[in-house]
Write an enzyme that holds these catalytic residues in place. Sequence first.
Site, PDB file in Angstrom:
ATOM      1  N   SER A 199      48.280  76.348  84.323  1.00  0.00           N
ATOM      2  CA  SER A 199      47.796  77.856  85.091  1.00  0.00           C
ATOM      3  C   SER A 199      46.834  77.586  85.850  1.00  0.00           C
ATOM      4  CB  SER A 199      46.757  78.016  83.880  1.00  0.00           C
ATOM      5  OG  SER A 199      45.635  79.321  84.284  1.00  0.00           O
ATOM      6  N   GLY A 200      47.230  78.635  87.024  1.00  0.00           N
ATOM      7  CA  GLY A 200      46.476  78.842  88.142  1.00  0.00           C
ATOM      8  C   GLY A 200      45.385  79.124  88.792  1.00  0.00           C
ATOM      9  N   CYS A 326      28.146  83.579  68.422  1.00  0.00           N
ATOM     10  CA  CYS A 326      28.009  85.467  69.108  1.00  0.00           C
ATOM     11  C   CYS A 326      28.214  85.855  69.864  1.00  0.00           C
ATOM     12  CB  CYS A 326      27.050  85.244  69.296  1.00  0.00           C
ATOM     13  SG  CYS A 326      25.716  85.451  67.429  1.00  0.00           S
TER      14      CYS A 326
END
Lengths: 388, 284
Positions: A199-200, A326
């Site tokens: 992923s770039g 959360c």
Amino acid sequence: MKTIYLDNNATTQVLPSVAEAMLPYFTQKYGNASSMYPMAAEAHHAMEDARAKVAALIGAAYPDEIIFTSCATESDNTAIFSAVRSFPQKKHIITSKVEHPAVMHPYKFLESQGYKVDYIGVDAQGRFDMAQYKAALDANTALVSVMWANSETGTVFPIAEIAALAKQHGALFHTDAVQVIGKMPINVQEAQIDMLSLSGHKFHAPKGVGALYVKRGTRFTEFMMGGHQEKGRRGGTENIPYIVGLGVAAELAQKRVTDGSLERMAALRDKLQNGLLSSIADTKLNGDPENRVPNTVNISFGYVEGEAILMHLNEYGICASSGSACTSGSLEPSHVLRAMGVDFKFAHGSVRFSLSEFTTEEEVDKVLEVMPVIIENLRKISPFSRMK
Amino acid sequence: MWDYTDKVMEHFRHPRNVGAIENADATGQVGSLVCGDALKLTLKINKETEVIEDAKFETFGCASAIASSSVLTEMIKGKTLTEAAKITNQDIADELGSLPAEKMHCSVMGMEALEAAIESYRQGGKPVVFEQESENIVCHCFNVSEEAIIKAIRTNHLTTVEDVTYFTKAGGACGRCKGEIQKILDKVNSCAVPQPTSAEEKPFADLTIVEKIKRIEKVLEEDVRPQLNMDGGNVELIDVSGTVVKVRLLGMCSGCLAADATLKGFIEKTLKEKLDPSITIERA
């Protein structure tokens, strides 16, 4: 207030040199790489130049083994569905319990379609259970897909060993390598990898561009069906500006792996880790202290909740992440920490700091200065800390 | 990034009434370490007028859990128990400006702690852990009963399964109960009287880990810790596996020569009596 950005496993800053290289391809050299005039040729050459740089980064033998995609999620989906479509008679897949949702969710889908998926567990330090993996492999295994490094803890899996076993059983091997690019030297040929996703935006290229490595000779079925782009392996007009950005970022990442940046980053990470563990009681390091990418440290602070820690860090401009329930849309703490058997006392209070080569010692010192106070204040109002 | 109001952030940064009142007239508790949030509310109550003269809280949880607890203590101080009992989770959220939909369960936690505290006062000050009113558990991951879901739907006019998850957590983990939640929604919103579904009592050994931990914690908190605390000791639940309960003795108990007697003769005996005769205790 100056931002102290320690969330580089989530995303990274686009480097100015990357952004600058992209700009001409928006307004001046905007040709479609498939068209027949000089401006199109310019776009085409820029794309092929980027392809060669990405191939070099991961040690691919040929540039055409790189397919550009929109993101690593697309790369992962492409690899997984290609493997099962190319070997329709095989109905078994092996993966790990700590994968990214971009591979987990396709497996859940395939399970609903009748596939058997084995999720290999990890030990308390997040290490891959090799014995369980060996026992799971058989001739019906279409695909083994295991991440190279874990995004939450930074733990690095022995990918070459895992891949070699997959090959012995005639299975394809895919790895989600998103978290190792630019953080350690990698070589797809040495590790016998068939497919690899990257992923770039995890290494200073923009969001919206990724790549899938597919080794020559690997049976492949396309995921995005469309035009003839990427040699018929990924339909859709090539996103030239972003691909150019990915190429520049790949070149820089490759340099970083050998120029001493990683050692400097690891030293700062270790300073942060040791400082936090020694100055705050009831803390626990999550992940394998030995085999870990050099930029990541994940620490649990007992009896407090992670989101509350992050909100206090915000007051100092410090950006980090938590595996707390959360902070996610779901209400469960991190599946990675739970797979490691981290008990609930610690699971809800985990914080991940992920550095970049631009992280400075002053920034680390600032975190070391404010964290003990933040934890102390939260423990003061926690009903559980009085137990100690 | 959550869209917290300024008031939520203000109460989170500067929580009011933090701590525990000594010799409190009422102690209400809800939640656990497992769930990721917990609140302990202690009250000083005027026996003549039943006015809440002081309120303090201790919270383990996120920013909105801390803010909800803090604002609740301010809301109830000076009110009579009857007035305080009328406070709903929506009142708590309104007092904070608003809460993100996904965080509404933090306000529900405040309301439940208050309910438990009022019950505690009625019982003469004995600490009370909030418990779902029925054994009819719909969401086993978070131990949410059908009654609690119906109450949340009615109080807050919920219409989707997603809403129910935001308010009660039910369906927020494995998601297996989403179909059942939808049925409850359909029943309540079509005004039909909800028929309780099968309510059999499951043996302790068959409960999910979360249910086991919740029940053990309740016994520890109500029946064990008050005794140990008197001697300056405490006990922490470490793990549960089958019917083997692993605990750590803390404080004065940890070095006590009678530690084994405390473990077997008191803690194990109490758990056997209250939960299951096959429970055994191990020291972590």
